[in-house]
Design an enzyme around this catalytic site. Structure first.
Site, short mmCIF file in Angstrom:
data_model
loop_
_atom_site.label_atom_id
_atom_site.label_comp_id
_atom_site.label_asym_id
_atom_site.label_seq_id
_atom_site.Cartn_x
_atom_site.Cartn_y
_atom_site.Cartn_z
N GLY A 1 2.74 2.48 -2.19
CA GLY A 1 3.20 3.08 -3.63
C GLY A 1 2.72 4.47 -4.06
O GLY A 1 1.51 4.57 -3.75
N GLY B 1 0.82 -1.15 0.07
CA GLY B 1 0.01 0.13 -0.08
C GLY B 1 0.91 1.45 -0.02
O GLY B 1 0.11 2.40 -0.02
N CYS C 1 -0.52 3.42 -6.14
CA CYS C 1 -1.18 2.35 -5.45
C CYS C 1 -2.38 2.88 -4.67
O CYS C 1 -2.45 4.06 -4.18
CB CYS C 1 -0.27 1.81 -4.40
SG CYS C 1 -1.37 0.56 -3.42
P1 5GP Z 1 6.63 3.69 -5.80
O1 5GP Z 1 8.22 3.49 -5.74
O2 5GP Z 1 6.20 4.08 -6.87
O3 5GP Z 1 6.04 4.50 -4.38
O4 5GP Z 1 6.01 2.25 -5.36
C1 5GP Z 1 6.42 1.22 -6.40
C2 5GP Z 1 5.72 -0.07 -5.99
O5 5GP Z 1 4.31 0.11 -5.99
C3 5GP Z 1 5.90 -1.29 -6.81
O6 5GP Z 1 7.07 -1.90 -6.87
C4 5GP Z 1 4.70 -2.19 -6.39
O7 5GP Z 1 5.00 -2.97 -5.43
C5 5GP Z 1 3.42 -1.41 -6.02
N1 5GP Z 1 2.33 -1.01 -7.20
C6 5GP Z 1 2.81 -0.84 -8.43
N2 5GP Z 1 1.57 -0.73 -8.88
C7 5GP Z 1 0.77 -1.04 -8.19
C8 5GP Z 1 -0.73 -1.22 -8.21
O8 5GP Z 1 -1.59 -0.72 -9.43
N3 5GP Z 1 -1.28 -1.34 -7.14
C9 5GP Z 1 -0.75 -1.58 -5.82
N4 5GP Z 1 -1.19 -1.73 -4.87
N5 5GP Z 1 0.56 -1.27 -5.69
C10 5GP Z 1 1.00 -1.16 -7.07
#
Ligand code: 5GP
EC number: 1.7.1.7
Length: 347
Positions: free
Chosen positions: A183, A181, A186
């Protein structure tokens, strides 16, 4: 029903306290780490920052650039066998140290994984990635993968609690991906109410993993180089980045031009955009758990890499860590109710 009353913390709730240091300059700081794994006999040397296995971030183009700097890329799972063949035909030998092949947990995923690894046995890392790493089916798939590939480094996730980290390590994983959660694209916490503040998740999961000789990746929630330093300070062995590496020349996603300004599309792997692209739409029984956003085009990723590595070296200097390895030991977090001064954030 039960309530845990301990307050769990995210990156925004803490800062790293400076400490006396004998380091004269950030150029004295080494960010390279050397890892041995719990199951695989592979040894690894590099800077433990990873591009996320999202089709907008974990691209072959990203991997080719990051590998030059000894950074890692979890290649997304939507490339075909042919795409892999073409990429690896022209990639340098060192690339195998800096890429993982990602897979889901379906029958066809397993078939494709075997097909690609049979054609390219030099691949060393497998990333088994599901949104919810708590399912029994996931553990079974992990065991099956370990049996099939006794010496590959297996990354498995995502989870956020110590007991599940232990279960996955015992089932055959070498590295556990931690984060539910946090991300940038996300929406799981909004759609389901489920999650765990990332800093506490790292602290608790690192403790569980290191006790067994395993490793963890902090996955998601970093918005600045300072957050990357906090994740390492909390005990992460690797830090995985999505949003911070999105929007570059090497990233996937459509390049758009609006009123003369360039943007790149970025979306979650469970967003409607991703599901339309890869599985022909959002199935009726599930909700999309990802956003689709347009981010200003950031140019070549190398500049962002320098920015992140420069910040991280500086964090190490502030606490007297001459190597990234020492950062956790030298980190004292202070709880805070303020972060940066935002008066000029729109400049
Ligand atoms: P960020 O670095 O952008 O904060 O987080 C990246 C991570 O977000 C990814 O490696 C993956 O674990 C998560 N993530 C990517 N796409 C999605 C999505 O559509 N839904 C959710 N719940 N998590 C995502």
């Amino acid at each position: 029903m039960r309530i845990e009353t301990d307050l769990k913390l995210g990156f925004k709730d803490v800062m790293i306290r400076p400490k006396r240091s004998t380091l004269k300059s950030r150029s004295q700081v080494s960010l390279e780490r050397e890892f041995k794994y719990l199951h695989s006999t592979t040894k690894w040397v590099g800077i433990p920052i990873m591009a996320a296995n999202m089709d907008t971030v974990g691209t072959f183009e990203m991997a080719a650039e990051l590998a030059k700097h000894k950074l890692f890329t979890a290649i997304h799972k939507h490339y075909s066998v042919l795409d892999w063949n073409v990429f690896l035909a022209s990639a340098p030998d060192e690339i195998y140290d800096y890429i993982a092949i990602s897979t889901g947990t379906g029958k066809n995923d397993f078939k494709k994984l075997i097909e690609i690894i049979s054609a390219h046995p030099q691949l060393k890392f497998i990333c088994i990635d599901v949104a919810n790493g708590y399912s029994e089916h996931f553990v079974t798939f992990l065991k099956q993968t370990r049996k099939q590939f006794p010496d590959k480094v297996i990354i498995a996730g995502n989870v956020v609690t110590g007991e599940m980290v232990e279960e996955l390590l015992l089932a055959g994983a070498d590295i556990i991906k931690v984060g539910i959660g946090p991300g940038s694209v996300c929406t799981t916490r909004i759609k389901t109410g489920v999650g765990y503040p990332q800093l506490s998740a790292i602290i608790e999961c690192a403790d569980a993993a290191h006790g067994l000789g395993g490793h963890i990746i902090s996955d998601g929630g970093c918005t600045t180089p300072g957050d990357v330093a906090k994740a390492f300070g909390a005990g992460a062995d690797f830090v995985m980045l999505g949003g911070m590496l999105a929007g570059h020349t090497e990233s996937g996603g459509e390049l758009l031009e609006v009123n003369g300004k360039k943007f790149k599309q970025f979306y979650g792997m469970s967003s409607t955009t991703a599901m339309n692209k890869h599985v022909g739409g959002v199935a009726e029984y599930r909700a999309s758990e990802g956003k689709t956003v347009k981010i200003p085009f950031k140019g070549d990723v190398v500049n962002t890499i320098w920015d992140i590595l420069g910040g991280l070296r500086s964090s190490c200097t502030y606490v007297g860590a001459s190597r990234l390895k020492e950062l956790t030991k030298r980190t004292t977090f202070i709880r805070v109710s303020e972060q940066e001064n935002r008066i000029f954030t729109n400049e």
